[in-house]
Design an enzyme around this catalytic site. Structure first.
Site, PDB file in Angstrom:
ATOM      1  N   GLU A   1      40.595  46.976  44.612  1.00  0.00           N
ATOM      2  CA  GLU A   1      39.842  47.631  43.535  1.00  0.00           C
ATOM      3  C   GLU A   1      39.541  49.069  43.923  1.00  0.00           C
ATOM      4  OE1 GLU A   1      35.445  46.900  41.449  1.00  0.00           O
ATOM      5  OE2 GLU A   1      35.788  46.308  43.534  1.00  0.00           O
TER       6      GLU A   1
ATOM      7  N   ASN B   1      36.579  50.376  34.898  1.00  0.00           N
ATOM      8  CA  ASN B   1      37.090  49.959  36.200  1.00  0.00           C
ATOM      9  C   ASN B   1      38.379  49.192  35.907  1.00  0.00           C
ATOM     10  OD1 ASN B   1      37.566  48.912  38.754  1.00  0.00           O
ATOM     11  ND2 ASN B   1      35.425  48.430  39.131  1.00  0.00           N
TER      12      ASN B   1
ATOM     13  N   GLU C   1      27.684  50.101  38.937  1.00  0.00           N
ATOM     14  CA  GLU C   1      28.826  49.894  38.038  1.00  0.00           C
ATOM     15  C   GLU C   1      28.383  49.862  36.577  1.00  0.00           C
ATOM     16  OE1 GLU C   1      32.233  47.482  38.983  1.00  0.00           O
ATOM     17  OE2 GLU C   1      31.306  46.944  40.903  1.00  0.00           O
TER      18      GLU C   1
END
Length: 310
Positions: A47, A110, A146
């Site tokens: 990620e 993301n 996030e």
């Protein structure tokens, strides 16, 4: 005849704040070359693999926030990775923060992409289960912002026919939620690939710290077994900008067994020959969804001790 997809889980050690994208890409290319030398068809990166994991810091300046995002893929910095994949004839999975202009506004996600052996993007996924908090917590050892920097993914969990199989993607915290696997399981997924950046310390719940590696494997093994699919989980690990992150990158069979696992918190390639037909006996028996799954009962409401449970 078994359908073998040889996969390299390309764990990355820490990427510090001052390290350039070009440097990170050079490290990924070295792992890609190792993967090719080991007969891999597909290499899986973590990620947000191009920079340090910036959601650990509060940033006010919009331009600075945007500097961690990619508005095009391939970008100038990642073009060498695509070119090397095409030259070697190897596919790859890459996670990165995506800056998109949709619905007349700037949006941040993301994101992860799947690239086939020709260097062509064949699939995109945007992370759905965003952990952490949106507000500033200056007293925390580090933050997980996030929910501040990303929107909830809006592409669902598709499955793509590529590289001889049915492949899907998820990202980090998605791996903790059974729905992530099941939506793809219902589409007959044969391999799920995912990257993660997971701290060893959990500031809101420090009593969980000792179980971080256990929980990381537990959820991926359960998802693999319950959906009769391979799962490839790949970390960015080690001490990055003051945040110590778990490693444990691994390749898990549809049986739920871990067949290969990283043993460091540095750049490390883990390889397994994955028979995509291995899950068929589970898909046709224990987890034959058409025969045994009872979705018509799942919406029933049960009252128990004054609580309503859906």
């Amino acid at each position: 005849m078994p359908r073998i997809l040889t996969v390299g889980a390309a764990q990355l050690g820490p990427i510090q704040r001052e390290e350039s994208r070009s440097s990170a890409v050079a490290r990924m290319i070295e792992l890609m070359r190792q993967a090719k030398a080991n007969g891999c068809d597909l290499v899986v990166y973590p990620e947000a693999a191009l920079t340090a994991f910036f959601p650990h810091w509060w940033i006010d300046d919009e331009a600075e926030i945007d500097s961690y995002f990619e508005s095009a893929m391939p970008s100038n910095e990642t073009a060498p990775l695509f070119a090397e994949a095409e030259r070697l004839g190897i596919g790859f999975h890459l996670g990165y923060p995506e800056l998109a202009f949709e619905d007349g506004r700037k949006r941040r996600f993301n994101t992860a992409i799947m690239v086939d052996k020709s260097g062509r993007i064949v699939g995109k996924y945007r992370k759905i289960h965003l952990p952490g908090h949106p507000e500033h917590r200056p007293d925390a050892v580090f933050q997980n912002l996030e929910k501040r920097y990303f929107e909830t993914g809006n592409l669902g969990w598709p499955v793509w026919e590529t590289m001889g199989g049915r492949l899907g993607m998820m990202i980090c915290n998605d791996r903790r939620w059974p729905e992530s696997y099941r939506v793809m399981g219902l589409q007959g997924v044969e391999m799920i690939v995912l990257g993660y950046n997971t701290p060893k310390h959990n500031p809101p719940a420090p009593d969980h710290d000792r179980l971080g590696n256990f929980h990381n494997q537990l959820v991926m093994q359960a998802g693999a077994y319950q959906n009769a699919t391979w799962v490839v989980g790949v970390a960015k690990a080690g001490l990055e900008a003051g945040v110590d992150q778990i490693g444990g990158s691994c390749i898990i069979a549809p049986t739920g067994e871990v067949v290969a696992q990283a043993v460091t918190e540095d750049d490390e390639l883990v390889v397994a020959r994955c028979d995509l037909d291995l899950g068929n006996s589970y898909k046709n028996s224990t987890f034959n969804f058409a025969k045994h799954r009872e979705p018509q009962t799942y919406g029933m409401i049960v009252e128990r001790k004054g609580a309503v449970i859906a």
